[in-house]
Motif scaffolding. Structure first.
Motif, PDB file in Angstrom:
ATOM      1  N   ASP A  91      29.573  13.558  23.211  1.00 47.48           N
ATOM      2  CA  ASP A  91      29.447  13.148  21.633  1.00 47.48           C
ATOM      3  C   ASP A  91      30.195  12.030  21.434  1.00 47.48           C
ATOM      4  N   ILE A  92      29.704  11.175  21.077  1.00 44.37           N
ATOM      5  CA  ILE A  92      30.195   9.692  20.649  1.00 44.37           C
ATOM      6  C   ILE A  92      30.518   9.538  19.317  1.00 44.37           C
ATOM      7  N   GLY A  93      31.922   9.475  18.949  1.00 47.68           N
ATOM      8  CA  GLY A  93      32.555   9.722  17.344  1.00 47.68           C
ATOM      9  C   GLY A  93      32.709  11.238  17.254  1.00 47.68           C
ATOM     10  N   GLY A  94      33.030  11.868  18.114  1.00 52.69           N
ATOM     11  CA  GLY A  94      32.964  13.219  18.177  1.00 52.69           C
ATOM     12  C   GLY A  94      34.179  13.981  17.647  1.00 52.69           C
ATOM     13  N   ASN A  95      35.071  12.739  17.037  1.00 51.24           N
ATOM     14  CA  ASN A  95      36.206  13.400  16.288  1.00 51.24           C
ATOM     15  C   ASN A  95      37.133  14.596  17.004  1.00 51.24           C
ATOM     16  N   SER A  96      37.377  15.719  16.234  1.00 51.16           N
ATOM     17  CA  SER A  96      38.328  16.778  16.610  1.00 51.16           C
ATOM     18  C   SER A  96      37.612  17.365  17.729  1.00 51.16           C
ATOM     19  N   GLY A  97      36.369  17.380  18.257  1.00 47.64           N
ATOM     20  CA  GLY A  97      35.635  18.172  19.095  1.00 47.64           C
ATOM     21  C   GLY A  97      35.058  19.220  18.609  1.00 47.64           C
ATOM     22  N   GLU A  98      35.021  19.369  17.306  1.00 49.23           N
ATOM     23  CA  GLU A  98      34.469  20.694  16.690  1.00 49.23           C
ATOM     24  C   GLU A  98      32.959  20.820  17.187  1.00 49.23           C
ATOM     25  N   PHE A  99      32.284  19.628  17.049  1.00 43.95           N
ATOM     26  CA  PHE A  99      30.716  19.804  17.225  1.00 43.95           C
ATOM     27  C   PHE A  99      30.503  20.114  18.816  1.00 43.95           C
ATOM     28  N   ALA A 100      31.250  19.598  19.637  1.00 47.95           N
ATOM     29  CA  ALA A 100      31.061  19.886  21.031  1.00 47.95           C
ATOM     30  C   ALA A 100      31.826  21.462  21.358  1.00 47.95           C
ATOM     31  N   ARG A 101      32.834  21.656  20.594  1.00 47.53           N
ATOM     32  CA  ARG A 101      33.295  23.099  20.811  1.00 47.53           C
ATOM     33  C   ARG A 101      32.194  24.110  20.375  1.00 47.53           C
ATOM     34  N   GLN A 102      31.594  24.084  19.505  1.00 47.53           N
ATOM     35  CA  GLN A 102      30.487  24.751  19.256  1.00 47.53           C
ATOM     36  C   GLN A 102      29.416  24.838  19.799  1.00 47.53           C
ATOM     37  N   ILE A 103      29.069  23.822  20.516  1.00 50.19           N
ATOM     38  CA  ILE A 103      28.129  23.717  21.441  1.00 50.19           C
ATOM     39  C   ILE A 103      28.527  24.553  22.769  1.00 50.19           C
ATOM     40  N   CYS A 104      29.693  24.139  23.225  1.00 47.91           N
ATOM     41  CA  CYS A 104      30.161  24.955  24.473  1.00 47.91           C
ATOM     42  C   CYS A 104      30.509  26.390  24.065  1.00 47.91           C
ATOM     43  N   ALA A 105      30.913  26.940  23.060  1.00 45.34           N
ATOM     44  CA  ALA A 105      30.918  28.271  22.698  1.00 45.34           C
ATOM     45  C   ALA A 105      29.472  29.059  22.778  1.00 45.34           C
ATOM     46  N   LYS A 106      28.523  28.319  22.322  1.00 44.01           N
ATOM     47  CA  LYS A 106      27.427  28.834  22.699  1.00 44.01           C
ATOM     48  C   LYS A 106      26.654  28.960  23.914  1.00 44.01           C
ATOM     49  N   LYS A 112      32.229  22.421  10.962  1.00 41.67           N
ATOM     50  CA  LYS A 112      32.349  23.701  11.685  1.00 41.67           C
ATOM     51  C   LYS A 112      31.120  24.338  11.048  1.00 41.67           C
ATOM     52  N   TYR A 113      30.634  24.122   9.873  1.00 42.89           N
ATOM     53  CA  TYR A 113      29.518  24.854   9.292  1.00 42.89           C
ATOM     54  C   TYR A 113      28.310  23.855   9.613  1.00 42.89           C
ATOM     55  N   GLU A 114      28.198  22.413   9.654  1.00 41.98           N
ATOM     56  CA  GLU A 114      27.173  21.622   9.964  1.00 41.98           C
ATOM     57  C   GLU A 114      26.580  21.808  11.370  1.00 41.98           C
ATOM     58  N   ALA A 115      27.514  22.094  12.231  1.00 44.96           N
ATOM     59  CA  ALA A 115      27.396  22.342  13.757  1.00 44.96           C
ATOM     60  C   ALA A 115      26.385  23.518  13.903  1.00 44.96           C
ATOM     61  N   GLN A 116      26.715  24.370  13.056  1.00 43.94           N
ATOM     62  CA  GLN A 116      25.917  25.491  13.342  1.00 43.94           C
ATOM     63  C   GLN A 116      24.564  25.465  13.118  1.00 43.94           C
ATOM     64  N   VAL A 117      24.067  24.709  11.897  1.00 40.01           N
ATOM     65  CA  VAL A 117      22.584  24.337  11.549  1.00 40.01           C
ATOM     66  C   VAL A 117      22.227  23.390  12.546  1.00 40.01           C
ATOM     67  N   CYS A 118      22.821  22.800  13.239  1.00 36.84           N
ATOM     68  CA  CYS A 118      22.454  21.888  14.357  1.00 36.84           C
ATOM     69  C   CYS A 118      21.791  22.737  15.578  1.00 36.84           C
ATOM     70  N   LEU A 119      22.672  23.532  15.637  1.00 33.13           N
ATOM     71  CA  LEU A 119      22.656  24.641  16.876  1.00 33.13           C
ATOM     72  C   LEU A 119      21.430  25.345  16.580  1.00 33.13           C
ATOM     73  N   GLU A 120      21.252  25.812  15.516  1.00 35.93           N
ATOM     74  CA  GLU A 120      20.065  26.505  15.203  1.00 35.93           C
ATOM     75  C   GLU A 120      18.719  25.724  15.120  1.00 35.93           C
ATOM     76  N   HIS A 121      18.838  24.503  15.079  1.00 36.75           N
ATOM     77  CA  HIS A 121      17.540  23.642  14.961  1.00 36.75           C
ATOM     78  C   HIS A 121      17.569  22.954  16.454  1.00 36.75           C
ATOM     79  N   HIS A 122      18.196  22.976  17.456  1.00 31.63           N
ATOM     80  CA  HIS A 122      17.996  22.256  18.591  1.00 31.63           C
ATOM     81  C   HIS A 122      18.603  23.314  19.633  1.00 31.63           C
ATOM     82  N   ASP A 123      17.721  23.593  20.922  1.00 31.50           N
ATOM     83  CA  ASP A 123      18.188  24.268  21.979  1.00 31.50           C
ATOM     84  C   ASP A 123      18.931  23.479  22.758  1.00 31.50           C
ATOM     85  N   PHE A 124      20.333  23.807  23.002  1.00 32.39           N
ATOM     86  CA  PHE A 124      21.028  23.144  23.978  1.00 32.39           C
ATOM     87  C   PHE A 124      21.200  23.820  25.229  1.00 32.39           C
TER      88      PHE A 124
END
Ligand SMILES: C[S@@+](CC[C@H](N)C(=O)[O-])C[C@H]1O[C@@H](n2cnc3c(N)ncnc32)[C@H](O)[C@@H]1O
Length: 355
Positions: free
Chosen positions: A189-204, A169-181
């Motif tokens: 997202d391979i090994g994307g687990n609960s989907g939290e990383f994908a969710r944050q990208i989709c939310a933005k 939840k917190y690390e994804a925000q850092v990634c989104l800050e550093h890369h323009d999706f």
């Protein structure tokens, strides 16, 4: 390789969550905070703002001497302040409390790992394979339980997924800050687990459709988690095994977030090779991972215990860069990002058309 960290980017809200570690820096501080949370002391102080020991003893139905000892420990850890016998939460701790889910997750995760450290450190240092056989924490993260549904597999998998989801939840925000999706429409997202990383990208980015590829039971729990989120219509899960199954194709971004370190180098490289095939021409492969731990004379924080257990797994980004080059990717960019430990973000592009 470029490098950014908190001091270079200035005081940025995205990194503020890192302050939770300060309050879990050693065993005593961690346990006293855990007890303060458990007996409702933190909640009570948050609501009442100021109060004295008599009131606290009465309201929490606590043992007076025990409570005084706990308050002394919390004072030393700067969780609370005391002025004219009035106790309140410190300003610094009130900031950390905004990230309570992370604070509690890191505290609980370190406590889960602690018995392995207490009982097995000699094996951990000298005989890693024997440590692995005896370790409770490696057993808890056992992927062998993530294929078939049984009530036990479900509960145990859900338990560690709760930890990875809060960290992400917190690390994804850092990634989104550093890369323009914003340039992507279909991501995997391979090994994307609960989907939290994908969710944050989709939310933005409201135009993005995401696929999470993970082990069957992990996807099952991920679907449950995502179903209540506003982005649920744009995230789908594919149950599979990246070792044995073909990966879906036709994406303009494929990501590995904290996934590759779990595997020996040759298998991690096979995953990258497969991921490249999932990319459309001109698509981007992205890796966001922890780098090797660098202590350079620093005392290890108690909150870092879980990451120390995995220290043999974290690799230099140059290992992944070699594989990306071997797979013919171009425009490889590596950025170091200092969080509670070093991370790196790699992006690389697939050629626009095959020659
Ligand atoms: C360390 S977790 C990271 C999860 C997530 N990407 C994150 O950062 O929170 C590794 C993930 O890889 C998944 N995984 C492990 N082996 C896999 C395999 N063979 N195929 C697909 N996914 C796998 C696990 O289930 C888990 O979700």
């Amino acid at each position: 390789m470029s490098s950014t960290n908190k001091s270079q980017t200035g005081i940025n809200q995205i990194y503020e969550y890192l302050c939770v570690d300060e309050f879990i820096d050693n065993f005593i501080n961690a346990q006293s905070l855990k007890t303060a949370l458990a007996i409702g002391l933190i909640d009570y102080l948050q609501q009442s703002q100021f109060c004295d020991v008599d009131t606290l003893t009465r309201e929490l139905r606590s043992d007076r001497l025990g409570l005084e000892l706990l308050l002394d420990m919390l004072l030393a850890n700067q969780v609370i302040t005391e002025k004219n016998s009035e106790i309140s939460l410190s300003e610094k701790f009130l900031i950390a409390l905004q990230y309570r889910d992370l604070l509690e997750t890191k505290l609980n995760f370190a406590n889960l790992v602690a018995p392995d450290f207490v009982n097995l450190l000699t094996f951990f240092i000298n005989k890693p394979s024997q440590f692995m056989e005896r370790s409770q924490i490696f057993d808890m993260f056992g992927y062998h339980r993530c294929f078939d549904y049984t009530p036990e597999n479900y509960e145990l998998t859900k338990r560690w997924m709760k930890i990875t989801t809060v960290l992400t939840k917190y690390e994804a925000q850092v990634c989104l800050e550093h890369h323009d999706f914003s340039q992507y429409q279909k991501i995997l997202d391979i090994g994307g687990n609960s989907g939290e990383f994908a969710r944050q990208i989709c939310a933005k980015h409201s135009n993005i459709l995401a696929t999470v590829f993970d082990l069957p039971l992990v996807c099952h729990i991920g679907e449950e988690y995502i179903s209540s989120q506003p982005e649920c219509q744009r995230i789908n899960f594919i149950k599979g095994n990246a070792m044995t199954d073909n990966l879906p194709r036709g994406y303009d971004l494929v990501s590995f977030k904290s996934m590759l370190h779990d595997w020996p180098e040759n298998i991690a490289c096979q995953f990258i090779n497969k991921a490249v095939k999932s990319l459309n021409p001109g698509g981007t492969l992205l890796i966001f991972e922890r780098s090797p731990i660098e202590l350079v004379g620093q005392v290890l924080s108690y909150s870092m215990l879980p990451m120390v257990l995995f220290f043999r797994s974290f690799r230099s980004p140059l290992v992944y860069e070699s594989q990306l080059l071997a797979d013919g990717l171009q425009n490889i960019h590596i950025e170091s990002i200092n969080l509670e430990m070093p991370f790196f973000l790699i992006t690389a592009k697939k050629k626009n058309s095959e020659i």
